[in-house]
Design a protein around this motif. Structure first.
Motif, mmCIF file in Angstrom:
data_model
loop_
_atom_site.group_PDB
_atom_site.id
_atom_site.type_symbol
_atom_site.label_atom_id
_atom_site.label_comp_id
_atom_site.label_asym_id
_atom_site.label_seq_id
_atom_site.Cartn_x
_atom_site.Cartn_y
_atom_site.Cartn_z
ATOM 1 N N LEU A 134 0.579 -1.428 -0.081
ATOM 2 C CA LEU A 134 0.162 0.113 0.049
ATOM 3 C C LEU A 134 1.488 1.116 -0.121
ATOM 4 O O LEU A 134 0.511 2.182 -0.971
ATOM 5 C CB LEU A 134 -1.107 -0.131 1.529
ATOM 6 C CG LEU A 134 -1.789 1.313 1.312
ATOM 7 C CD1 LEU A 134 -3.074 0.927 -0.051
ATOM 8 C CD2 LEU A 134 -2.493 0.637 2.800
ATOM 9 N N ASN A 135 2.133 1.216 1.089
ATOM 10 C CA ASN A 135 2.366 2.499 0.698
ATOM 11 C C ASN A 135 3.444 2.425 -0.807
ATOM 12 O O ASN A 135 3.553 3.397 -0.632
ATOM 13 C CB ASN A 135 4.121 2.513 1.931
ATOM 14 C CG ASN A 135 5.403 3.290 1.456
ATOM 15 O OD1 ASN A 135 4.778 4.489 2.494
ATOM 16 N ND2 ASN A 135 6.107 2.848 1.801
ATOM 17 N N SER A 136 3.740 1.247 -1.335
ATOM 18 C CA SER A 136 3.964 1.546 -3.251
ATOM 19 C C SER A 136 3.138 2.499 -3.754
ATOM 20 O O SER A 136 3.587 3.088 -4.581
ATOM 21 C CB SER A 136 4.516 0.577 -3.235
ATOM 22 O OG SER A 136 4.856 0.669 -4.405
ATOM 23 N N LYS A 153 8.385 7.743 3.253
ATOM 24 C CA LYS A 153 8.114 8.644 2.314
ATOM 25 C C LYS A 153 6.399 9.015 1.737
ATOM 26 O O LYS A 153 5.986 9.734 1.597
ATOM 27 C CB LYS A 153 8.894 8.991 0.920
ATOM 28 C CG LYS A 153 8.718 9.981 -0.148
ATOM 29 C CD LYS A 153 9.470 9.383 -1.729
ATOM 30 C CE LYS A 153 9.571 11.060 -2.410
ATOM 31 N NZ LYS A 153 10.357 10.317 -3.818
ATOM 32 N N SER A 154 5.872 7.945 2.080
ATOM 33 C CA SER A 154 4.197 8.243 1.451
ATOM 34 C C SER A 154 3.414 8.791 2.245
ATOM 35 O O SER A 154 2.129 9.437 2.119
ATOM 36 C CB SER A 154 3.901 6.728 1.190
ATOM 37 O OG SER A 154 4.502 6.145 0.369
ATOM 38 N N ILE A 155 3.932 8.384 3.868
ATOM 39 C CA ILE A 155 3.500 9.465 4.681
ATOM 40 C C ILE A 155 3.350 10.657 4.383
ATOM 41 O O ILE A 155 2.287 11.389 4.784
ATOM 42 C CB ILE A 155 3.557 8.865 6.443
ATOM 43 C CG1 ILE A 155 3.212 7.631 6.109
ATOM 44 C CG2 ILE A 155 3.778 8.986 7.371
ATOM 45 C CD1 ILE A 155 3.840 6.733 7.933
ATOM 46 N N THR A 156 4.558 10.738 4.170
ATOM 47 C CA THR A 156 4.741 12.702 4.103
ATOM 48 C C THR A 156 3.809 12.652 3.319
ATOM 49 O O THR A 156 3.208 14.125 2.958
ATOM 50 C CB THR A 156 5.992 13.391 3.836
ATOM 51 O OG1 THR A 156 7.134 12.471 5.011
ATOM 52 C CG2 THR A 156 6.594 14.192 4.264
ATOM 53 N N LEU A 157 4.406 12.360 1.943
ATOM 54 C CA LEU A 157 3.536 12.812 0.693
ATOM 55 C C LEU A 157 1.926 12.678 0.831
ATOM 56 O O LEU A 157 1.717 13.644 0.732
ATOM 57 C CB LEU A 157 3.649 12.089 -0.374
ATOM 58 C CG LEU A 157 5.186 12.212 -0.772
ATOM 59 C CD1 LEU A 157 4.971 10.855 -1.890
ATOM 60 C CD2 LEU A 157 5.431 13.469 -1.901
ATOM 61 N N ALA A 158 1.446 11.869 2.060
ATOM 62 C CA ALA A 158 0.130 11.651 2.030
ATOM 63 C C ALA A 158 -0.814 13.716 2.789
ATOM 64 O O ALA A 158 -1.264 13.578 2.137
ATOM 65 C CB ALA A 158 -0.345 10.224 3.189
ATOM 66 N N PHE A 159 -0.172 13.623 3.808
ATOM 67 C CA PHE A 159 0.395 14.619 4.377
ATOM 68 C C PHE A 159 -0.110 16.249 4.015
ATOM 69 O O PHE A 159 -0.891 17.033 3.960
ATOM 70 C CB PHE A 159 0.608 14.838 5.483
ATOM 71 C CG PHE A 159 0.666 14.236 7.287
ATOM 72 C CD1 PHE A 159 -1.091 14.113 7.863
ATOM 73 C CD2 PHE A 159 0.908 12.790 7.555
ATOM 74 C CE1 PHE A 159 -1.156 12.900 8.969
ATOM 75 C CE2 PHE A 159 0.983 11.699 8.608
ATOM 76 C CZ PHE A 159 -0.167 12.210 9.206
ATOM 77 N N ILE A 195 -0.461 9.228 -5.114
ATOM 78 C CA ILE A 195 -0.262 11.210 -5.510
ATOM 79 C C ILE A 195 1.297 11.399 -6.167
ATOM 80 O O ILE A 195 0.777 12.808 -6.157
ATOM 81 C CB ILE A 195 0.486 11.451 -3.535
ATOM 82 C CG1 ILE A 195 -0.163 11.062 -3.200
ATOM 83 C CG2 ILE A 195 0.422 12.609 -3.545
ATOM 84 C CD1 ILE A 195 0.752 10.840 -1.514
ATOM 85 N N SER A 196 1.834 10.731 -6.697
ATOM 86 C CA SER A 196 2.830 11.667 -7.640
ATOM 87 C C SER A 196 2.418 11.701 -9.436
ATOM 88 O O SER A 196 2.731 13.010 -10.028
ATOM 89 C CB SER A 196 3.668 10.896 -8.271
ATOM 90 O OG SER A 196 3.257 9.278 -8.467
#
Length: 278
Positions: A173-175, A217-223, A181-182
């Motif tokens: 899911l992280n990937s 990184k995905s958590i940071t991008l999600a926020f 988001i990209s």
């Protein structure tokens, strides 16, 4: 056209009263509110009423300017609404009836929308009936195939991702979230897509916390994505509350999460706090 309005037109063509149209499926009072758009009808009740009067669901949809003898966007929208209603009412029989209705469209096997909605209903059915951990591998495989069968994350792909979060591993899911988001910046995304993506990201943050996946990184991008969403979304207020809650939770700010839960409880929203990770 809303389903209630279509039922009203159909009833008048059959020269039936509301009581006769509803039969023993619904009370006359409840059915009347469906025609007036006050209540929505669930999948099982709609199909039972149509069957009562010898009407096939695909003929019912085609009658109101929907695609003739094919499964198209209008059919998807109406049946998707029925799938959602059935799921939230924990109506497993209703989900099976929607699957059966989809299968009766001549082009359903080769139509991506039909296949996507069918596997969505199937996954939700198995999740309700047996629990997310017992959804079979074949269903998960089909969900993934259809989800990734679009380079641009269309609405179908987003819907499939949204419902498959409970069965995906956090690393996988992280990937996926990073890829999503990209390709989907808030400023270049439709209102409907923003609503779905926002829900996906909140559920991702919830699963990340429960899986002790606290950094990445995905958590940071999600926020970052959630913080850029504009106030035009109908659920904007709750979205901001959830974003702040999970930011505090993942940062270890227990006092702040407690204040947010107390705020929700004090304003009569205990049902929301019940599902928040702690």
């Amino acid at each position: 056209m809303e389903i209630g309005e279509a039922l009203k037109i159909t009833r008048k063509k059959l020269n039936l009263s509301q009581s006769e149209m509803a039969g023993d499926v619904l009370t006359k009072s409840y059915y009347s509110k469906i025609e007036r758009g006050i209540h929505e009808i669930n999948a099982q009740d709609l199909i039972d009423i149509l069957n009562l009067h010898g009407i096939r669901i695909q003929d019912f949809f085609e009658e109101f300017n929907f695609e003739k003898n094919t499964f198209g966007k209008s059919n998807f929208d109406n049946l998707h609404r029925l799938v959602g209603n059935a799921y939230y009412q924990k109506d497993t029989d209703g989900l099976l009836k929607v699957i059966d209705a989809i299968d009766k469209f001549p082009n359903s096997q080769n139509n991506r929308l039909a296949r996507g909605l069918r596997v969505e209903a199937k996954l939700l059915y198995q999740g309700l009936k047996y629990g997310p951990e017992k959804i079979d591998d074949e269903t998960i495989k089909e969900v993934k195939q259809l989800m990734f069968n679009s380079d641009n994350w269309d609405e179908l792909s987003l819907n499939l991702l949204s419902i498959s979060i409970p069965v995906l591993k956090i690393e996988e899911l992280n990937s996926i979230i990073g890829s999503l988001i990209s390709k989907k910046a808030p400023s270049a995304t439709s209102i409907r897509a923003k609503e779905i993506i926002s829900s996906i990201l909140i559920n991702f943050l919830d699963k990340a916390y429960k899986s002790s996946f606290l950094k990445g990184k995905s958590i940071t991008l999600a926020f970052k994505w959630l913080e850029q969403v504009d106030p035009s979304l109908k659920n904007y207020c709750f979205l901001k509350i959830y974003t702040n809650y999970y930011h505090a939770l993942l940062s270890g700010e227990k006092n702040k999460t407690q204040r947010i839960r107390e705020f929700l409880d004090d304003n009569g929203m205990e049902d929301l706090t019940r599902y928040l990770a702690r």
